[in-house]
Design a protein around this motif. Structure first.
Motif, PDB file in Angstrom:
ATOM      1  N   ASP A 286      -2.543  -5.150  -0.797  1.00 42.10           N
ATOM      2  CA  ASP A 286      -1.994  -3.795  -0.796  1.00 42.10           C
ATOM      3  C   ASP A 286      -2.948  -2.756  -0.215  1.00 42.10           C
ATOM      4  OD1 ASP A 286       0.454  -4.491  -2.161  1.00 42.10           O
ATOM      5  OD2 ASP A 286      -0.751  -4.720  -3.982  1.00 42.10           O
ATOM      6  N   VAL A 287      -4.237  -3.067  -0.183  1.00 42.64           N
ATOM      7  CA  VAL A 287      -5.222  -2.132   0.360  1.00 42.64           C
ATOM      8  C   VAL A 287      -6.463  -2.915   0.756  1.00 42.64           C
ATOM      9  CG1 VAL A 287      -6.201  -1.632  -1.928  1.00 42.64           C
ATOM     10  CG2 VAL A 287      -6.508   0.015  -0.075  1.00 42.64           C
TER      11      VAL A 287
ATOM     12  N   SER B  54       0.412  -2.945   8.645  1.00 43.38           N
ATOM     13  CA  SER B  54       1.064  -2.087   7.661  1.00 43.38           C
ATOM     14  C   SER B  54       0.234  -1.863   6.398  1.00 43.38           C
ATOM     15  CB  SER B  54       2.422  -2.677   7.259  1.00 43.38           C
ATOM     16  OG  SER B  54       2.258  -3.981   6.709  1.00 43.38           O
TER      17      SER B  54
ATOM     18  N   PRO C 295      -2.680  -0.391   4.229  1.00 41.16           N
ATOM     19  CA  PRO C 295      -3.630   0.715   4.378  1.00 41.16           C
ATOM     20  C   PRO C 295      -5.073   0.239   4.272  1.00 41.16           C
ATOM     21  CG  PRO C 295      -2.523   0.832   2.246  1.00 41.16           C
ATOM     22  CD  PRO C 295      -1.835  -0.241   3.032  1.00 41.16           C
TER      23      PRO C 295
ATOM     24  N   SER D 262      -8.784   2.637  -7.701  1.00 41.77           N
ATOM     25  CA  SER D 262      -7.600   2.886  -6.872  1.00 41.77           C
ATOM     26  C   SER D 262      -6.377   2.187  -7.444  1.00 41.77           C
ATOM     27  CB  SER D 262      -7.850   2.398  -5.444  1.00 41.77           C
ATOM     28  OG  SER D 262      -8.864   3.142  -4.812  1.00 41.77           O
TER      29      SER D 262
ATOM     30  N   GLY E 141      -3.228   4.223  -8.701  1.00 42.81           N
ATOM     31  CA  GLY E 141      -2.149   4.148  -7.736  1.00 42.81           C
ATOM     32  C   GLY E 141      -2.334   5.061  -6.542  1.00 42.81           C
ATOM     33  N   VAL E 142      -3.546   5.043  -5.973  1.00 42.44           N
ATOM     34  CA  VAL E 142      -3.822   5.907  -4.833  1.00 42.44           C
ATOM     35  C   VAL E 142      -4.908   5.277  -3.960  1.00 42.44           C
ATOM     36  CG1 VAL E 142      -5.547   7.244  -6.110  1.00 42.44           C
ATOM     37  CG2 VAL E 142      -4.411   8.271  -4.142  1.00 42.44           C
TER      38      VAL E 142
ATOM     39  N   ARG F 180      -3.716   8.658  -0.292  1.00 40.47           N
ATOM     40  CA  ARG F 180      -2.326   8.239  -0.114  1.00 40.47           C
ATOM     41  C   ARG F 180      -1.821   7.563  -1.388  1.00 40.47           C
ATOM     42  NH1 ARG F 180      -1.066   4.145   4.704  1.00 40.47           N
ATOM     43  NH2 ARG F 180      -2.002   5.900   5.851  1.00 40.47           N
ATOM     44  N   PRO F 181      -0.821   8.138  -2.058  1.00 36.51           N
ATOM     45  CA  PRO F 181      -0.256   7.484  -3.243  1.00 36.51           C
ATOM     46  C   PRO F 181       0.403   6.158  -2.871  1.00 36.51           C
ATOM     47  CG  PRO F 181       0.383   9.798  -3.123  1.00 36.51           C
ATOM     48  CD  PRO F 181      -0.215   9.451  -1.797  1.00 36.51           C
ATOM     49  N   LYS F 182       0.137   5.127  -3.663  1.00 35.19           N
ATOM     50  CA  LYS F 182       0.729   3.816  -3.386  1.00 35.19           C
ATOM     51  C   LYS F 182       0.494   2.907  -4.580  1.00 35.19           C
ATOM     52  CE  LYS F 182       0.897   0.236   0.236  1.00 35.19           C
ATOM     53  NZ  LYS F 182       1.010  -0.960  -0.622  1.00 35.19           N
ATOM     54  N   GLU F 183       1.520   2.180  -4.985  1.00 35.09           N
ATOM     55  CA  GLU F 183       1.325   1.207  -6.042  1.00 35.09           C
ATOM     56  C   GLU F 183       0.467   0.072  -5.506  1.00 35.09           C
ATOM     57  OE1 GLU F 183       3.793  -1.551  -9.241  1.00 35.09           O
ATOM     58  OE2 GLU F 183       4.869  -0.457  -7.671  1.00 35.09           O
ATOM     59  N   LEU F 184      -0.604  -0.223  -6.205  1.00 33.23           N
ATOM     60  CA  LEU F 184      -1.579  -1.211  -5.741  1.00 33.23           C
ATOM     61  C   LEU F 184      -1.757  -2.288  -6.791  1.00 33.23           C
ATOM     62  CD1 LEU F 184      -4.283   1.329  -4.461  1.00 33.23           C
ATOM     63  CD2 LEU F 184      -2.546   0.183  -3.080  1.00 33.23           C
TER      64      LEU F 184
END
Length: 428
Positions: free
Chosen positions: A311-312, A341, A343, A369, A373-374, A396-400
């Motif tokens: 996810d990251v 795609s 991040p 992070s 969730g960011v 950037r907000p994102k479920e990780l």
């Protein structure tokens, strides 16, 4: 005997229960995370005594750190600044994990056996400031003026030794000296110890490379930025990339066996899921593409993780055009179409690269992070010239759920670490 011969060992999973940070952008996890999330850069002119006239002009210095407020005098007199950072960070990590330190040498009757707790650190430069001071005394005044702790304070293993002595930890202890990537290799070493029966390991890396002798040694690195502009000195993945900026500090983590951690009511923050390392030769940045991609594949296989689950990515981000291109291509080689795609971030552009401490700081940031969730931004970087979804300007907000941390060393080591978020994390 390897874990493959003992099924019980293979079921022992390693989880992060404590984080301690001493970094240029903050002392303590809260301060570090706030600055990291906001993308604050603290790179500035070098002010450490004796370094003012040297060609290195910009660095990430740890300011406002008074070791006397957190470390006992008997340890201060026999240790270098890099060990002061490590001991302070270890204390913060132990407090965060609520794992008792056995300051009486393990005779206090605590619930945790001192033989079940180990210490592993990584180090790239050792105690340069302490060593230089004592050698100057030897040269200028004679051998009688050299302190007895010269024999240990400069040594790479000093932080491991002092943390274990201070805490009364008598489990497996060691030091990893495998280039900058050793910060991630130390975490893998800790996980292997846990798989083999240790209940907890205090693990990480802190560096203090901004003493005159240490800086002079670093001037031999072609990859070291000579820029005198804090805003332009360290810009990886851009057309303006001109090298990296060094930094002080680092992080220490408490890694525990999952069932033991849960049994004592610890907060499980993340799982150390997989790791792999390769070697491709000093400054062979084009060859590092293959080495890093193989490390990523090996870490994914070790974690039983598919590429699309990442996810990251916390990038190594050396800041040299060939090295940055090799890293971008290695991510693409290992993750395939998913690489475009996912991040990518490099918070270290705001603090500098703390050598072995740098990837441990990234690992700490990755855990934070996932918890919040960011994805934190890459400070100062705007004109990305590689095929990466680099997070810039703001978080950037994102479920990780799964993070990949990458590191390469100037001498050719490559390392990749997979961290997973634990859903049933907090028991407090």
């Amino acid at each position: 005997m390897s874990s493959a011969h003992n099924p019980a060992w293979s079921e022992r999973r390693s989880v992060v229960t404590g984080i301690g940070v001493v970094a240029p952008n903050g002392i303590g996890t809260d301060a570090f995370w706030k600055a990291t999330k906001e993308g604050i850069s603290v790179l500035d002119k070098v002010t450490r005594e004796g370094c003012e006239q040297l060609p290195l002009k910009i660095a990430g210095e740890v300011r406002g750190f008074d070791p006397a407020t957190v470390i006992e005098e008997r340890f201060l007199v026999q240790t270098d600044r890099f060990t002061h950072f490590a001991m302070a960070a270890a204390g913060l990590a132990l407090d965060d994990a609520r794992l008792p330190e056995l300051r009486d040498g393990g005779q206090g009757g605590g619930a945790v056996s001192p033989f079940a707790i180990g210490v592993v650190t990584a180090a790239g430069s050792g105690g340069g400031e302490f060593g230089q001071r004592e050698l100057q005394r030897l040269w200028g005044q004679g051998s009688r003026y050299v302190g007895p702790y010269q024999s240990i304070a400069w040594f790479y293993a000093a932080s491991t030794g002092q943390i274990s002595i201070r805490g009364g930890f008598k489990g497996p202890c060691g030091v990893v000296a495998s280039d900058e990537a050793g910060g991630l290799d130390a975490l893998a070493h800790a996980a292997r110890n846990i798989r083999r029966g240790t209940d907890a390991v205090v693990v990480g890396a802190c560096e203090a490379p901004l003493a005159p002798y240490s800086v002079v040694c670093q001037l031999g690195y072609d990859d070291l930025s000579r820029s005198s502009d804090p805003d332009r000195a360290y810009l990886p993945f851009t057309s303006s990339a001109c090298g990296f900026v060094p930094a002080e500090g680092g992080a220490m983590l408490v890694v525990e066996e999952e069932s033991a951690a849960r049994a004592r009511g610890a907060r499980v923050r993340a799982r150390v899921a997989g790791h792999a390392a390769t070697f491709t030769g000093a400054a062979e940045w084009q060859r590092s593409r293959e080495g890093l991609s193989n490390a990523i594949r090996g870490a994914l296989a070790d974690a039983e993780c598919a590429p699309q689950e990442i996810d990251v990515i916390f990038a190594d981000a050396l800041g040299m055009p060939l090295a940055d291109r090799a890293e971008a291509l290695a991510i693409g080689d290992a993750l395939g179409a998913h690489a475009r795609s996912v991040p990518v971030t490099a918070p270290k552009t705001g603090t500098g690269r703390a050598y072995c401490g740098a990837p441990v700081l990234d690992a700490a940031a990755a855990v934070l992070s996932m918890e919040h969730g960011v994805v934190p931004p890459t400070p100062g970087v705007l004109d990305v010239c590689h095929d990466l979804d680099l997070v810039t300007v703001c978080a950037r907000p994102k479920e990780l759920r799964t993070a990949l941390v990458l590191s390469r060393g100037l001498m050719g080591s490559n390392s990749a670490l997979v961290l997973r978020r634990e859903e049933s994390g907090s028991l407090w």
